[in-house]
Design a protein around this motif. Structure first.
Motif, mmCIF file in Angstrom:
data_model
loop_
_atom_site.group_PDB
_atom_site.id
_atom_site.type_symbol
_atom_site.label_atom_id
_atom_site.label_comp_id
_atom_site.label_asym_id
_atom_site.label_seq_id
_atom_site.Cartn_x
_atom_site.Cartn_y
_atom_site.Cartn_z
ATOM 1 N N GLY A 31 0.395 -28.133 14.071
ATOM 2 C CA GLY A 31 -0.663 -28.303 12.821
ATOM 3 C C GLY A 31 -1.255 -28.780 11.193
ATOM 4 N N GLY A 32 -0.088 -29.228 11.619
ATOM 5 C CA GLY A 32 0.552 -29.878 10.151
ATOM 6 C C GLY A 32 0.657 -28.588 9.464
ATOM 7 N N ARG A 33 1.001 -27.573 9.550
ATOM 8 C CA ARG A 33 2.006 -26.282 8.747
ATOM 9 C C ARG A 33 3.161 -26.325 8.575
ATOM 10 N N GLY A 34 4.394 -27.255 9.262
ATOM 11 C CA GLY A 34 5.684 -27.128 9.014
ATOM 12 C C GLY A 34 6.304 -26.029 10.962
ATOM 13 N N VAL A 35 6.868 -26.088 10.277
ATOM 14 C CA VAL A 35 7.465 -24.916 11.351
ATOM 15 C C VAL A 35 7.235 -23.760 11.449
ATOM 16 N N LYS A 36 8.137 -22.707 11.450
ATOM 17 C CA LYS A 36 7.654 -21.948 11.982
ATOM 18 C C LYS A 36 7.873 -20.904 10.194
ATOM 19 N N GLY A 37 7.583 -18.730 10.205
ATOM 20 C CA GLY A 37 7.915 -18.329 9.309
ATOM 21 C C GLY A 37 6.037 -18.338 8.737
ATOM 22 N N GLN A 38 6.410 -17.144 8.034
ATOM 23 C CA GLN A 38 5.143 -16.748 7.482
ATOM 24 C C GLN A 38 4.196 -17.552 6.450
ATOM 25 N N LYS A 39 4.066 -18.657 5.928
ATOM 26 C CA LYS A 39 3.324 -19.846 5.945
ATOM 27 C C LYS A 39 2.954 -20.417 7.493
ATOM 28 N N ALA A 40 3.053 -20.501 8.332
ATOM 29 C CA ALA A 40 1.833 -21.536 9.469
ATOM 30 C C ALA A 40 1.331 -20.221 10.135
ATOM 31 N N ARG A 41 2.042 -19.151 9.673
ATOM 32 C CA ARG A 41 0.722 -17.940 10.768
ATOM 33 C C ARG A 41 -0.818 -17.951 9.035
ATOM 34 N N SER A 42 -2.129 -17.582 9.242
ATOM 35 C CA SER A 42 -2.634 -17.127 9.244
ATOM 36 C C SER A 42 -2.505 -15.935 7.863
ATOM 37 N N GLY A 43 -3.400 -16.189 7.006
ATOM 38 C CA GLY A 43 -3.407 -14.598 5.815
ATOM 39 C C GLY A 43 -2.174 -14.517 5.033
ATOM 40 N N VAL A 44 -1.676 -15.360 4.351
ATOM 41 C CA VAL A 44 -0.018 -15.469 3.611
ATOM 42 C C VAL A 44 -1.136 -15.205 2.405
ATOM 43 N N ALA A 45 -0.471 -14.367 2.179
ATOM 44 C CA ALA A 45 -0.827 -13.637 0.376
ATOM 45 C C ALA A 45 0.979 -13.764 0.108
ATOM 46 N N ILE A 46 1.473 -14.388 -0.601
ATOM 47 C CA ILE A 46 2.774 -14.891 -1.353
ATOM 48 C C ILE A 46 2.905 -14.967 -2.555
ATOM 49 N N ASN A 47 1.626 -15.083 -3.593
ATOM 50 C CA ASN A 47 1.801 -15.215 -4.946
ATOM 51 C C ASN A 47 2.716 -13.912 -5.755
ATOM 52 N N GLY A 48 3.579 -14.598 -5.855
ATOM 53 C CA GLY A 48 4.062 -13.796 -7.198
ATOM 54 C C GLY A 48 5.508 -13.157 -6.462
ATOM 55 N N PHE A 49 5.411 -13.098 -5.228
ATOM 56 C CA PHE A 49 6.485 -12.448 -4.493
ATOM 57 C C PHE A 49 7.692 -13.650 -4.331
ATOM 58 N N GLU A 50 9.121 -13.097 -4.526
ATOM 59 C CA GLU A 50 10.071 -14.107 -4.411
ATOM 60 C C GLU A 50 11.131 -12.883 -3.587
ATOM 61 N N GLY A 51 10.648 -12.758 -1.346
ATOM 62 C CA GLY A 51 11.705 -12.902 -1.291
ATOM 63 C C GLY A 51 12.690 -11.638 -1.453
ATOM 64 N N GLY A 52 11.925 -10.241 -2.046
ATOM 65 C CA GLY A 52 12.611 -9.467 -2.057
ATOM 66 C C GLY A 52 13.734 -8.510 -2.630
ATOM 67 N N GLN A 53 13.327 -10.225 -3.929
ATOM 68 C CA GLN A 53 13.696 -10.240 -5.401
ATOM 69 C C GLN A 53 13.278 -8.872 -5.906
#
Length: 157
Positions: A31-53
């Motif tokens: 559906g135009g979301r790319g492949v897998k991962g967090q951004k492919a799912r609904s309810g993404v909230a990753i503003n300011g998140f740097e992958g655990g860094q």
């Protein structure tokens, strides 16, 4: 022409893309979301998140001090007041205060009071009643034959 014959111009409206309706549609499967991962799912909230860094807002030190008691004045220049008088929005013979400046559309809101600065020229003889004014602004107002009264709220500073 009848009402039932009216239609949009060619190309004026466009059908929305219905995603996830089979691979033949060109927007199927993911559906135009790319492949897998967090951004492919609904309810993404990753503003300011740097992958655990440790994020940058925590890496940088806090600086400064925010005074919660400071006054927030609306700044008005003498040139702006003169322009409002020339446009007949302000009455030069009446006392100019925060309420009249708001009514004339010179300022949007009063906040903690109005402070007059000396930008521009003032030719009208006016009586101004505001919370504060710069020394140069007071000189220009008195030079034009007007007077200025500073309110008690500003006198406490």
């Amino acid at each position: 022409m009848k009402l039932n014959e009216i239609k949009d111009n060619e190309g004026a409206s466009k059908d929305r893309i219905r995603v996830g309706r089979g691979i033949g549609s060109g927007k199927g499967k993911t559906g135009g979301r790319g492949v897998k991962g967090q951004k492919a799912r609904s309810g993404v909230a990753i503003n300011g998140f740097e992958g655990g860094q440790m994020p940058i807002y925590r890496r940088l030190p806090k600086r400064g001090f925010n005074n919660i008691f400071s006054s927030d004045f609306v700044v008005v220049s003498l040139g702006r007041i003169q322009a409002a008088i020339d446009a007949k929005k302000l009455d030069a013979s009446a006392t100019i205060d925060a309420a009249s400046l708001k009514a004339a559309g010179v300022i949007r809101r009063v906040k903690d009071g109005v402070r007059v600065l000396a930008d521009g020229e003032l030719s009208a003889k006016v009586t101004i009643e505001v919370a504060g004014a710069s020394k140069a602004a007071v000189e220009k107002i008195e030079k034009a034959g007007g007077s200025i009264k500073l309110l008690a709220a500003a006198a406490a500073e």
